[in-house]
Scaffold this active site. Structure first.
Site, mmCIF file in Angstrom:
data_model
loop_
_atom_site.group_PDB
_atom_site.id
_atom_site.type_symbol
_atom_site.label_atom_id
_atom_site.label_comp_id
_atom_site.label_asym_id
_atom_site.label_seq_id
_atom_site.Cartn_x
_atom_site.Cartn_y
_atom_site.Cartn_z
ATOM 1 N N ARG A 44 4.517 0.746 -15.244
ATOM 2 C CA ARG A 44 3.325 0.277 -15.976
ATOM 3 C C ARG A 44 3.211 1.012 -17.299
ATOM 4 N NH1 ARG A 44 1.890 -0.558 -10.657
ATOM 5 N NH2 ARG A 44 1.592 -2.782 -10.293
ATOM 6 N N ASP B 102 8.609 -3.011 -11.887
ATOM 7 C CA ASP B 102 7.394 -3.744 -11.531
ATOM 8 C C ASP B 102 7.275 -4.939 -12.471
ATOM 9 O OD1 ASP B 102 4.679 -4.367 -10.531
ATOM 10 O OD2 ASP B 102 4.791 -2.364 -9.685
ATOM 11 N N HIS C 275 6.141 -8.142 -7.255
ATOM 12 C CA HIS C 275 6.143 -7.173 -8.365
ATOM 13 C C HIS C 275 7.497 -7.174 -9.073
ATOM 14 C CE1 HIS C 275 2.153 -5.487 -7.858
ATOM 15 N NE2 HIS C 275 2.354 -5.363 -6.558
ATOM 16 N N ASP D 275 5.193 -4.632 -1.179
ATOM 17 C CA ASP D 275 3.737 -4.818 -1.146
ATOM 18 C C ASP D 275 3.321 -6.040 -1.971
ATOM 19 O OD1 ASP D 275 4.616 -3.423 -3.453
ATOM 20 O OD2 ASP D 275 2.560 -2.851 -3.928
ATOM 21 N N GLU D 276 2.129 -6.520 -1.658
ATOM 22 C CA GLU D 276 1.424 -7.509 -2.482
ATOM 23 C C GLU D 276 2.326 -8.674 -2.903
ATOM 24 O OE1 GLU D 276 -1.993 -4.687 -4.406
ATOM 25 O OE2 GLU D 276 -0.091 -4.682 -5.479
ATOM 26 N N TRP E 142 -0.482 2.331 3.041
ATOM 27 C CA TRP E 142 -1.361 2.562 1.874
ATOM 28 C C TRP E 142 -2.725 1.931 2.049
ATOM 29 C CZ3 TRP E 142 -2.976 -1.171 -1.881
ATOM 30 C CH2 TRP E 142 -2.416 -2.461 -1.744
ATOM 31 N N TYR F 177 -4.836 8.090 -3.697
ATOM 32 C CA TYR F 177 -4.604 7.323 -4.919
ATOM 33 C C TYR F 177 -5.155 8.078 -6.121
ATOM 34 C CZ TYR F 177 -2.177 3.256 -3.203
ATOM 35 O OH TYR F 177 -1.197 2.436 -2.705
ATOM 36 N N PHE F 178 -4.261 8.764 -6.817
ATOM 37 C CA PHE F 178 -4.702 9.618 -7.920
ATOM 38 C C PHE F 178 -4.949 8.829 -9.202
ATOM 39 C CE2 PHE F 178 -2.999 13.980 -6.280
ATOM 40 C CZ PHE F 178 -3.797 13.852 -5.161
ATOM 41 N N ASP F 179 -4.693 7.510 -9.172
ATOM 42 C CA ASP F 179 -5.124 6.698 -10.311
ATOM 43 C C ASP F 179 -6.625 6.432 -10.217
ATOM 44 O OD1 ASP F 179 -4.348 5.188 -7.998
ATOM 45 O OD2 ASP F 179 -4.397 3.336 -9.158
ATOM 46 N N TRP G 29 -0.314 5.781 -9.778
ATOM 47 C CA TRP G 29 -0.102 4.491 -10.454
ATOM 48 C C TRP G 29 -0.589 4.631 -11.892
ATOM 49 C CZ3 TRP G 29 2.958 1.573 -7.744
ATOM 50 C CH2 TRP G 29 2.929 1.647 -6.343
ATOM 51 N N GLU H 154 -1.313 2.100 -14.386
ATOM 52 C CA GLU H 154 -1.877 1.011 -15.192
ATOM 53 C C GLU H 154 -2.813 1.546 -16.270
ATOM 54 O OE1 GLU H 154 -1.600 0.921 -11.884
ATOM 55 O OE2 GLU H 154 -1.467 -1.133 -11.119
HETATM 56 C C1 ACM Z 1 0.202 -0.479 -3.599
HETATM 57 O O1 ACM Z 1 -0.704 0.266 -3.997
HETATM 58 N N1 ACM Z 1 0.230 -1.756 -3.938
HETATM 59 C C2 ACM Z 1 1.262 0.000 -2.736
#
Ligand code: ACM
Ligand code: ZN
Length: 707
Positions: A135, A164, A225, A288-289, A355, A380-382, A419, A421
């Site tokens: 990202r 990604d 992704h 994921d996703e 997660w 999740y440190f974002d 993450w 973003e």
């Molecule tokens: C994730 O946060 N989509 C693994």
């Protein structure tokens, strides 16, 4: 905090500006690494191999033990520092302990350490951090710096998120377009944003990590992704494209075609090059996703589902992961995937990274699979400090509930996920630190000694080390929480202090800045700003909170729908949300209409009613298609007083808020607000067919002004 430490009554090691490092066993490079660390502190060293100690030396001695054994013994005595360990990993941990001590305590010749004996060993063997370099691209030197910071804190895995939707960051010789095209996205200003690591860069980084005992686990995302890869090679999608490298954040429907054999060949060729670069026995394949929208409409994917007698898209996802798993096995590698890889049935031998909470970790362990735990709730440190502060991380227990002793052993450990973003390289330090200190102790230290007050004290001492290393750490928590209470038609605002070392100053609306001392009343809707000082020093952190006094604050309320466990804000507290749906002021519901009843407690002259909503379609959050306002005097018979709509298109990609309001002008006691969801994400949306979110921050009740 080491597993055990005992202080001696004697004096400990006396530091000099030059020192002899003696090593025993095949650890010449480890000794060299120690000398490099000492040099950074201003201490020169000589290195020699011997099994005999000498006066004033640092003696490193490696026995013969498996690399999986990370334990070490560290002694500080007047005339020597001694590290004894069965493996080079233990030696390296001992070296990092020495480094911490020396950075903190070396103030010139004659500085003295206490005498102690440390016997140390980790609680978990998998202690990782995910770094998302897709990202936002991060420089090679920055990545190396992080590896070194991980090693300093006895973290032993860098989970490197390299691909990604928004960028492909690893050179693949066979498919040059992956980086020529896939590493670059439009920057919105007519230019390009991106970057990638050449295979030489990767080898350099891998060697740097290996030297420090950190394993890099590369993540190559599939089947979702993957838009950056598909922008370069659209023939591996279901529709053949064309696509751009994605410029927004979210989950996107363009994924690898699972019906196309050439897609598997493409991915296997990529993985072959990845495997040749990374010595890690594990390869993370994401997983994921994955929106199934394209697969549902793709003849090749549908044919594959039929041929393989799969149930649905989840079955096809399992088939896909299974094929990649078989391929990785032929290369002697073990597959790791995010918890979605369980959805259509978990493939044999895969490791599950949980997660979305702890459930997947529990399920994986119960079915005999190893698992890594990194729940959004703690890891999740974002996320902002309003969701995950230092204490929250410290409270993290990676072991899911309900596991037997044997199953617990399958919990390898945990990772914190950075993450990126909303965190380009220059913001990473302030998000990772100091929270990773808590993660480090959760994963290393003896849980029986867990004590937050004690930990905080150690953290405050540790800052001098981070200062010397130039780590631009952030805050431990949000230093005040803003509490509101109704006071007739006014709002009483209290700043509840969480950090006694800070002084809070505030300004409401256009008022001058004041030092906060006690709760204050407000009567108008406006912004409260709070800033902080430590002594005379201003802290680089502030709060901006929109406050909205009204007659409904703190009244009785019924909410007849399922509120998300994550977005649980009070919607009659006079605190309004910002454009950031994670700011703590938003309540979310997934797949439901909202339906709220408020009892004002007595017949009340009401001028107007309103409700605040947020739209951010990339996060599947939409304005309601209609908001109904009903009122009642007895709580039984309601009449409609109006409806409000939005003029904003659901396709509008901005993060934005809107107030839905109507005039009332009558005496009432009960209020019923209904917000109708747009339903499932529309066909044009990347999550087409999935339920959608409604986010609401407040329902307000405006009285007649008496002035
Ligand atoms: C994730 O946060 N989509 C693994
Ligand atoms: Zn397809």
């Amino acid at each position: 905090m080491p597993f055990s430490i005992e202080y001696g009554s004697d004096n400990g090691f006396i530091m000099q500006d030059s020192i002899l490092i003696i090593y025993n066993g095949k650890i010449a490079d480890e000794a060299l690494l120690l000398s490099e660390y000492l040099k950074e502190i201003g201490i020169v060293s000589k290195i020699k191999a011997s099994d005999k100690k000498e006066k004033g030396c640092i003696f490193l001695s490696k026995g013969i033990g498996a690399d999986s054994v990370e334990s070490y013994k560290l002694l500080s005595r007047r005339d020597e520092i001694v590290v004894l360990a069965p493996s080079r990993y233990g030696i390296l941990h001992g070296i990092q302990s020495i480094r911490q001590l020396f950075i903190r305590e070396y103030k010139g010749v004659g500085s003295q350490l206490p005498a102690f004996e440390i016997n140390d060993t980790p609680k978990f063997r998998w202690r990782g951090m995910l770094l998302d370099c897709s990202r936002h691209f991060m420089d090679k030197e920055f990545v190396k710096r992080y590896i070194d910071l991980l090693a300093l804190h006895k973290m032993n895995r860098l989970h490197w998120h390299l691909t990604d939707d928004q960028g492909w960051r690893i050179e693949i010789k066979k498919y040059p377009l992956l980086t020529q095209k896939g590493a670059w996205r439009k920057d919105g200003k007519g230019g390009k944003y991106g970057g990638f690591y050449s295979q030489d860069d990767i080898r350099e980084i891998v060697a740097y990590a290996g030297r420090r005992g950190v394993m890099i686990v590369p993540e190559i995302e599939m089947p979702g992704h993957a838009q950056a890869a598909l922008a370069a090679y659209p023939q591996h999608s279901c529709t053949a494209g064309p696509f751009d490298v994605e410029t927004e954040w979210g989950v996107f429907k363009e994924i690898y075609c699972a019906g196309n054999d050439s897609t598997y060949t493409f991915i296997e060729n990529i993985l072959s090059e990845v495997i040749a670069l990374f010595p890690s026995p594990y390869i993370h394949i994401g997983g994921d996703e994955v929106p199934k929208y394209r697969w549902e409409k793709c003849p090749k994917c549908q044919k594959r589902i039929k041929e393989q007698r799969l149930v649905d898209g989840n079955g096809l996802q399992s088939y896909f992961i299974g094929r990649i798993n078989s391929f990785l096995k032929t290369k002697g590698k073990q597959l790791i995937g995010w918890d979605e890889i369980m959805e259509g049935g978990l493939v044999e031998g895969a490791i599950v990274q949980s997660w979305r909470g702890f459930d997947a970790a529990q399920k994986a362990a119960k079915s005999g699979h190893a698992t890594i735990v990194s729940p959004t709730s703690h890891a999740y440190f974002d996320y902002g400090l309003n969701e995950i502060d230092l204490q929250k991380v410290y409270e993290f227990d990676p072991i899911p509930k309900g596991l037997s002793k044997k199953e617990k052993k399958l919990v390898l450990g945990a990772e914190c996920n950075m993450w990126s973003e909303r965190a380009p390289q220059e913001k990473i330090d302030s998000k990772v630190f100091p929270r990773i200190l808590a993660m480090s102790e959760v994963l290393w230290s003896n849980p029986k000694k867990k004590n937050f007050v004690d930990f905080k004290d150690r953290v405050s001492k540790h800052y001098s080390i981070l200062d010397k290393l130039g780590v631009n750490y952030g805050m431990e928590n949000i230093p005040v929480s803003i509490a509101t209470k109704a006071a007739d038609d006014k709002l009483l605002v209290e700043l509840q202090n969480r950090d006694s070392s800070l002084t809070a100053e505030y300004s409401f609306g256009k008022s001058v800045w004041k030092t906060y001392s006690k709760p204050f009343e407000i009567t108008e809707k406006d912004s409260l700003k709070v800033r902080f000082r430590r002594g005379q020093k201003e802290i680089d952190f502030s709060i901006n909170q929109l406050l909205n006094p009204h007659l409904g604050v703190g009244k009785r309320i019924w909410q007849n729908y399922k509120i998300s466990e994550q977005y649980t804000a009070d919607i009659i507290d006079g605190k309004r949300g910002s454009n950031n749906f994670k700011d703590g002021n938003w309540q979310g519901t997934f797949g439901y209409d909202v339906n709220v009843v408020i009892d004002l407690g007595k017949m009340t002259d009401v001028k107007a009613l309103g409700a605040g909503f947020l739209q951010y379609n990339n996060a599947w959050i939409f304005f309601p298609k209609k908001v109904d306002f009903l009122v009642s005097t007895d709580g039984k018979n309601y009449i409609s007083v109006g409806q409000a709509f939005t003029k904003i298109d659901a396709r509008d990609k901005r993060e934005m808020t809107q107030e839905f309001s109507i005039a009332v002008n009558r005496k009432i006691r009960y209020i019923n607000v209904k917000g109708y969801s747009i339903g499932r994400c529309p066909d044009w949306h990347d999550a087409a067919g999935s339920p959608s979110w409604i986010f609401m921050d407040e329902i307000w009740v405006e009285g007649k002004k008496e002035k």
